[in-house]
Enzyme design. Structure first.
Site, PDB file in Angstrom:
ATOM      1  N   SER A   1       3.637   2.503   8.050  1.00  0.00           N
ATOM      2  CA  SER A   1       4.087   2.393   9.399  1.00  0.00           C
ATOM      3  C   SER A   1       5.179   2.799   9.434  1.00  0.00           C
ATOM      4  O   SER A   1       4.630   2.866  11.184  1.00  0.00           O
ATOM      5  CB  SER A   1       3.781   1.170   9.397  1.00  0.00           C
TER       6      SER A   1
ATOM      7  N   SER B   1       6.465   4.647   3.343  1.00  0.00           N
ATOM      8  CA  SER B   1       6.488   3.166   4.467  1.00  0.00           C
ATOM      9  C   SER B   1       5.205   3.966   5.443  1.00  0.00           C
ATOM     10  O   SER B   1       5.701   4.673   6.110  1.00  0.00           O
ATOM     11  CB  SER B   1       7.201   3.250   5.747  1.00  0.00           C
TER      12      SER B   1
ATOM     13  N   LYS C   1       4.793  -9.964   8.908  1.00  0.00           N
ATOM     14  CA  LYS C   1       6.005  -9.107   9.732  1.00  0.00           C
ATOM     15  C   LYS C   1       6.990  -9.957  10.876  1.00  0.00           C
ATOM     16  O   LYS C   1       8.178  -9.629  10.886  1.00  0.00           O
ATOM     17  CB  LYS C   1       5.093  -7.856   9.072  1.00  0.00           C
TER      18      LYS C   1
ATOM     19  N   HIS D   1       0.694  -9.634 -26.849  1.00  0.00           N
ATOM     20  CA  HIS D   1       2.224 -10.627 -26.778  1.00  0.00           C
ATOM     21  C   HIS D   1       2.525 -12.300 -26.030  1.00  0.00           C
ATOM     22  O   HIS D   1       2.819 -12.494 -26.462  1.00  0.00           O
ATOM     23  CB  HIS D   1       2.586  -9.589 -27.274  1.00  0.00           C
TER      24      HIS D   1
ATOM     25  N   GLU E   1      -6.456  -7.641  -1.033  1.00  0.00           N
ATOM     26  CA  GLU E   1      -6.850  -7.665   0.746  1.00  0.00           C
ATOM     27  C   GLU E   1      -7.447  -7.175   1.541  1.00  0.00           C
ATOM     28  O   GLU E   1      -8.297  -7.445   2.286  1.00  0.00           O
ATOM     29  CB  GLU E   1      -5.236  -6.500   0.202  1.00  0.00           C
TER      30      GLU E   1
ATOM     31  N   GLY F   1       0.649  -1.276  -0.182  1.00  0.00           N
ATOM     32  CA  GLY F   1       0.050   0.056  -0.095  1.00  0.00           C
ATOM     33  C   GLY F   1       0.776   1.699  -0.086  1.00  0.00           C
ATOM     34  O   GLY F   1       0.330   2.428  -0.589  1.00  0.00           O
ATOM     35  N   SER F   2       2.267   0.561   0.044  1.00  0.00           N
ATOM     36  CA  SER F   2       3.550   2.083   0.535  1.00  0.00           C
ATOM     37  C   SER F   2       3.849   2.354  -1.137  1.00  0.00           C
ATOM     38  O   SER F   2       4.972   4.067  -0.761  1.00  0.00           O
ATOM     39  CB  SER F   2       4.340   2.339   1.544  1.00  0.00           C
TER      40      SER F   2
ATOM     41  N   THR G   1       8.296  -0.776   7.685  1.00  0.00           N
ATOM     42  CA  THR G   1       9.116  -2.144   7.117  1.00  0.00           C
ATOM     43  C   THR G   1       9.790  -2.142   5.997  1.00  0.00           C
ATOM     44  O   THR G   1      10.882  -1.065   6.917  1.00  0.00           O
ATOM     45  CB  THR G   1       7.570  -1.940   5.751  1.00  0.00           C
TER      46      THR G   1
HETATM   47  O1  PA5 Z   1      -1.617  -3.040   2.607  1.00  0.00           O
HETATM   48  C1  PA5 Z   1      -0.928  -3.217   3.572  1.00  0.00           C
HETATM   49  O2  PA5 Z   1      -1.115  -3.212   4.639  1.00  0.00           O
HETATM   50  C2  PA5 Z   1       0.722  -3.698   3.217  1.00  0.00           C
HETATM   51  O3  PA5 Z   1       0.538  -3.981   1.575  1.00  0.00           O
HETATM   52  C3  PA5 Z   1       1.004  -2.612   3.537  1.00  0.00           C
HETATM   53  O4  PA5 Z   1       1.454  -1.019   3.486  1.00  0.00           O
HETATM   54  C4  PA5 Z   1       2.924  -3.516   3.316  1.00  0.00           C
HETATM   55  O5  PA5 Z   1       3.372  -4.057   4.053  1.00  0.00           O
HETATM   56  C5  PA5 Z   1       3.705  -2.265   3.848  1.00  0.00           C
HETATM   57  O6  PA5 Z   1       3.443  -1.549   4.991  1.00  0.00           O
HETATM   58  P1  PA5 Z   1       3.902   0.169   5.008  1.00  0.00           P
HETATM   59  O7  PA5 Z   1       2.878   0.425   4.249  1.00  0.00           O
HETATM   60  O8  PA5 Z   1       3.349   0.523   6.409  1.00  0.00           O
HETATM   61  O9  PA5 Z   1       5.121   0.527   5.332  1.00  0.00           O
END
Ligand code: PA5
Length: 360
Positions: free
Chosen positions: A107, A105, A353, A259, A243, A63-64, A110
């Protein structure tokens, strides 16, 4: 994690809110306002020293990282230097003192991103950290690295506005792109309009997001976009379905998939009948790509369970990208409800993690 294992009626707002313990629908509903607030978070951050950059590396995961992909696609038509998205512990060999590294990040904890951040320090790159806290914030403060602090308390994937728009604003302030505020204002306006159509209160009969989730239920979603327009959005759809709905999904782009991947739609037919294709269409796609979508549909449309085509809304690329992102975000949440699954927690990621952090 709340798992009902039975489908929730998509018009039963109470049942959905009971399932959604982390308030994922609420943060999705808030996306237009999040985007407005996000622009301000980069307004006062000191600009990184380093003068003229030769390239930009966005380093992050999940997500980051997706904000980096959106930035890379956005930059394709308007930036004179390359943007690379880095998902790992180190940095590409070219990264050095003339590189701008955006370490993202949500959080701040990571391990891959912290590793890449430290590597950027060793290489003498200019760095900006983007995080809600954690070790990344602490390290950036200690190192005197410019820090964009975003609000915490939501899932990283719900923070797409906070993790993408400040990067663009930063590039705007550095003079590398321009007109971002006006483009973002259009995106916010479009998102507000779409929210009325996609949110919980809009009934299934009138709600394209709920209808799409019904189509995808029990199927394997395969999302196809186009390079340089909807590429990162297709990837976002896939990640959100994974997710939020805890379900498999796949993505690819035209023209590349013409292709190779398209050849794989011949056998075995039982598997193909489980696939639902979603085409993400953008009015700015190359004219040949527009034709390719039509021809591709003719070739594969009959062997899959179904094909949906969705069109981006808005004039600017930002609005168009966000309009499709918004639909995908809502679809993934409704799909979670159809599977009776709480969309918020991602226990598998958390377990991985913590296992790695313990060194087991
Ligand atoms: O959606 C999520 O929880 C994950 O894809 C996180 O984004 C990923 O594990 C990375 O963690 P962070 O975004 O805290 O760096």
């Amino acid at each position: 994690m709340v798992v009902l294992q039975r489908p929730v009626d998509l018009d039963d707002v109470q049942a959905i809110e009971a399932l959604d313990s982390m308030g994922m629908f609420g943060t999705t509903r808030d996306l237009p306002e999040q985007c407005s607030r996000a622009l301000d978070t980069a307004a006062d951050v000191p600009l990184p020293a380093g003068g003229t950059f030769q390239n930009i590396v966005v380093t992050g995961l999940g997500g980051s990282a997706i904000g980096g992909d959106l930035l890379r696609v956005y930059a394709f038509t308007c930036l004179d230097i390359p943007v690379t998205v880095n998902r790992g512990y180190t940095l590409p060999r070219f990264a050095g003192p003339r590189t701008l590294v955006l370490a993202v990040s949500f959080s701040g904890n990571t391990e891959e991103t912290l590793g890449a951040y430290n590597e950027a320090r060793r290489r003498g790159a200019a760095i900006v950290a983007v995080t809600s806290g954690g070790q990344l914030a602490a390290q950036a403060r200690r190192d005197g690295v410019p820090l964009i602090t975003v609000p915490g308390g939501i899932a990283p994937r719900s923070a797409i506005g906070y993790l993408f728009l400040p990067l663009l604003m930063l590039l705007d302030r550095l003079g590398l792109v321009n007109g971002i505020e006006a483009e973002a204002a259009e995106a916010v306006r479009i998102l507000r309009e779409l929210r009325i159509r996609y949110d919980l209160e809009a009934p299934l009969t009138e709600n394209p997001a709920k209808q799409m989730a019904m189509n995808l239920q029990g199927r394997i979603p395969v999302i196809w976009g186009a390079s340089t327009t909807t590429e990162a959005v297709a990837q976002r759809w896939k990640g959100q379905i994974n997710e939020n709905a805890k379900a498999p999904a796949y993505w690819n782009v035209l023209p590349e998939l013409n292709h190779n991947e398209i050849v794989g739609f011949q056998a075995p037919t039982d598997n193909l009948h489980r696939i639902w294709l979603v085409f993400l269409r953008d009015p700015d796609d190359h004219p040949q790509v527009q034709k390719r979508f039509a021809v591709t549909r003719e070739i594969v449309g009959k062997v899959v369970a179904g094909v949906s085509e969705v069109e981006a809304s808005g004039k600017g690329l930002l609005a168009r990208m966000f309009s499709l992102i918004y639909l995908g975000d809502y679809v993934s949440l409704y799909l979670a409800c159809r599977y009776g699954i709480n969309p918020g927690p991602v226990e598998v990621i958390d377990r991985l993690k913590s296992t790695l952090a313990k060194g087991e």
